[in-house]
Design an enzyme around this catalytic site. Structure first.
Site, PDB file in Angstrom:
ATOM      1  N   ARG A 189      18.852 -14.573  22.563  1.00 58.98           N
ATOM      2  CA  ARG A 189      19.129 -13.541  23.815  1.00 58.98           C
ATOM      3  C   ARG A 189      19.971 -12.598  23.597  1.00 58.98           C
ATOM      4  O   ARG A 189      21.013 -12.910  22.788  1.00 58.98           O
ATOM      5  CB  ARG A 189      19.369 -14.505  24.870  1.00 58.98           C
ATOM      6  CG  ARG A 189      18.215 -15.377  25.514  1.00 58.98           C
ATOM      7  CD  ARG A 189      17.469 -14.643  26.288  1.00 58.98           C
ATOM      8  NE  ARG A 189      16.477 -15.403  26.941  1.00 58.98           N
ATOM      9  CZ  ARG A 189      15.355 -15.695  26.453  1.00 58.98           C
ATOM     10  NH1 ARG A 189      14.866 -15.329  25.274  1.00 58.98           N
ATOM     11  NH2 ARG A 189      14.369 -16.497  27.340  1.00 58.98           N
ATOM     12  N   HIS A 205      11.234  -7.504  21.332  1.00 57.39           N
ATOM     13  CA  HIS A 205      11.244  -8.861  21.878  1.00 57.39           C
ATOM     14  C   HIS A 205       9.941  -9.462  21.420  1.00 57.39           C
ATOM     15  O   HIS A 205       8.919  -9.774  22.440  1.00 57.39           O
ATOM     16  CB  HIS A 205      11.395  -8.915  23.155  1.00 57.39           C
ATOM     17  CG  HIS A 205      11.844 -10.413  23.763  1.00 57.39           C
ATOM     18  ND1 HIS A 205      13.045 -10.596  24.659  1.00 57.39           N
ATOM     19  CD2 HIS A 205      11.467 -11.759  23.277  1.00 57.39           C
ATOM     20  CE1 HIS A 205      13.096 -12.187  24.833  1.00 57.39           C
ATOM     21  NE2 HIS A 205      12.446 -12.571  23.852  1.00 57.39           N
ATOM     22  N   ARG A 256      26.464 -27.331  19.645  1.00 55.07           N
ATOM     23  CA  ARG A 256      27.146 -28.303  20.721  1.00 55.07           C
ATOM     24  C   ARG A 256      27.395 -29.494  20.010  1.00 55.07           C
ATOM     25  O   ARG A 256      28.489 -30.190  20.333  1.00 55.07           O
ATOM     26  CB  ARG A 256      26.332 -28.365  22.244  1.00 55.07           C
ATOM     27  CG  ARG A 256      26.042 -27.121  23.049  1.00 55.07           C
ATOM     28  CD  ARG A 256      25.201 -27.512  24.055  1.00 55.07           C
ATOM     29  NE  ARG A 256      25.523 -28.517  24.778  1.00 55.07           N
ATOM     30  CZ  ARG A 256      26.493 -28.382  25.969  1.00 55.07           C
ATOM     31  NH1 ARG A 256      26.600 -27.191  26.459  1.00 55.07           N
ATOM     32  NH2 ARG A 256      26.473 -29.294  26.917  1.00 55.07           N
ATOM     33  N   ASP A 258      15.539  -9.158  17.580  1.00 54.25           N
ATOM     34  CA  ASP A 258      14.168  -9.013  18.256  1.00 54.25           C
ATOM     35  C   ASP A 258      14.666  -8.845  20.070  1.00 54.25           C
ATOM     36  O   ASP A 258      13.878  -8.867  20.927  1.00 54.25           O
ATOM     37  CB  ASP A 258      13.584 -10.548  18.087  1.00 54.25           C
ATOM     38  CG  ASP A 258      12.323 -10.478  18.847  1.00 54.25           C
ATOM     39  OD1 ASP A 258      11.597  -9.501  18.982  1.00 54.25           O
ATOM     40  OD2 ASP A 258      11.898 -11.469  19.300  1.00 54.25           O
ATOM     41  N   GLY A 279       8.900 -12.224  19.532  1.00 57.25           N
ATOM     42  CA  GLY A 279       9.218 -13.362  18.819  1.00 57.25           C
ATOM     43  C   GLY A 279       7.905 -14.032  19.013  1.00 57.25           C
ATOM     44  O   GLY A 279       7.463 -14.861  18.168  1.00 57.25           O
ATOM     45  N   GLY A 321      13.625 -20.270  26.639  1.00 56.56           N
ATOM     46  CA  GLY A 321      14.858 -20.088  27.291  1.00 56.56           C
ATOM     47  C   GLY A 321      14.689 -19.975  28.879  1.00 56.56           C
ATOM     48  O   GLY A 321      13.760 -19.302  29.349  1.00 56.56           O
ATOM     49  N   GLY A 378      18.406 -26.247  16.962  1.00 57.31           N
ATOM     50  CA  GLY A 378      17.369 -26.828  17.744  1.00 57.31           C
ATOM     51  C   GLY A 378      16.060 -26.701  17.295  1.00 57.31           C
ATOM     52  O   GLY A 378      15.850 -26.358  16.002  1.00 57.31           O
TER      53      GLY A 378
END
Length: 346
Positions: free
Chosen positions: A262, A310, A203, A286, A312, A103, A180
């Site tokens: 996020r 966090h 998207r 997370d 991950g 990210g 994704g």
């Protein structure tokens, strides 16, 4: 011109050593900056075989800005804002920066384009560890791990058939927001759980979804029909606070929300309200906003909210993989080649 630098795969165990061995800068030693010292020293020692490396020993932004001054390449290993101030601090000789994240919501990518500085990141390699923790959070939230632990600690363990019943994964409908690499890997992990079907939104429709057996739907349909909702999309202007009071109202009361993307994608006060009121069954997080989370944050007081800090990509192999790609990006450009994993703003 492409260099012959090693391409990272899971089958290359000594990838960082091999990468540096292939470098040829002649008599020149490029100046690198590494923005965080919490990296195994052998990684830095490997880079120092052919480069001059400055490692930031401090933890605040001013320390980082001092450390990157004069660098030709930067391994940006923290989530501090990477913007014009940072690029100015580095200087006009700066050629390339790579983050150690997938990210890039904290990066002013347009500033790199304007200045002609190469910008890399570490996609794909994060897919496996993040998908793993997503599945862990799904099970922990659905089967009430945190709440059960609290019951034990408070002496409220009951011995009856309908006590602490959770949600079933087999036969369920799973919704993935953002299909994704991470989203697709989550679905791969779920194949062993005998889910009923998978819906996804994003998207665009993804060609990989046909082979994966996932159906493209709009967000409203996904929320209305899913038993488990995974957030795996980037944080953008469009996705900021995508999950809010109105969104939660569209979800099933038995649904479980998992966020491994996020924290800013979720309106946290609205999530607290939804969890307290039974609008949704549980959540596994997370990521959150802010990070670190305040010790008095309401999320931490909820028995039906599983929160981890966090984690991950926090595995030994993932750290090596991500650091190697970050180094590969920077060193490839400095050796006259191009980025191995360039960032393209969508």
């Amino acid at each position: 011109m492409r260099t012959g630098l090693v391409r990272l795969t899971r089958s290359v165990p000594k990838m960082l050593d091999l990468l540096v061995e292939q470098l040829n800068f002649g008599a020149r030693r490029p100046k690198l900056a590494v923005t965080c010292s919490d990296i195994p020293s052998r990684y830095i020692d490997t880079l120092r075989q052919k480069c001059d490396v400055t490692v930031c020993d401090g933890t605040n932004r001013s320390d980082i800005l001092r450390a990157i001054s004069g660098a030709e390449g930067i391994l940006w290993l923290t989530a501090d804002r990477l913007d014009s101030e940072a690029l100015d601090a580095a200087g006009q000789q700066l050629k390339v920066v790579s983050t150690m994240t997938s990210g890039m919501d904290y990066v002013a990518a347009e500033e790199f384009t304007r200045r002609g500085i190469a910008l890399g990141h570490t996609p794909k390699v994060v897919n496996d560890p993040v998908a793993d923790i997503a599945i862990g959070l799904m099970l922990a939230a659905a089967r009430r791990f945190h709440e059960g632990r609290l019951k034990i600690a408070s002496g409220q363990w009951e011995m009856r058939p309908q006590w602490m019943l959770g949600q079933d994964v087999p036969g369920s409908t799973v919704g993935i927001v953002g299909f994704g690499g991470i989203g697709q890997t989550i679905l791969k992990r779920l194949q062993g759980f005998d889910i009923g079907r998978c819906l996804y939104t994003g998207r665009n429709r993804k060609p990989e979804s046909d082979e994966a057996g996932a159906s493209y739907v709009d967000l409203t349909t996904l929320l209305r029909e899913s038993d488990f909702v995974f957030i795996a999309c980037p944080l953008t202007g469009e996705t900021a606070r995508m999950f809010n009071r109105e969104t939660f109202a569209q979800m099933k009361p038995s649904s479980v929300l998992i966020n491994v993307a996020r924290g800013g994608i979720v309106d946290h006060p609205a999530l607290v309200e939804a969890l307290k009121n039974g609008t949704i069954f549980a959540a596994g997080l997370d990521v959150m906003t802010p990070e670190p989370l305040d010790t008095n944050d309401p999320l931490l007081s909820l028995p039906n909210c599983v929160v981890v800090p966090h984690l991950g990509t926090a595995t030994k192999q993932s750290l090596l993989d991500m650091f190697t790609i970050t180094a590969n990006n920077v060193l490839s450009v400095l050796a006259g080649g191009s980025l191995v994993a360039p960032f393209h703003k969508k």
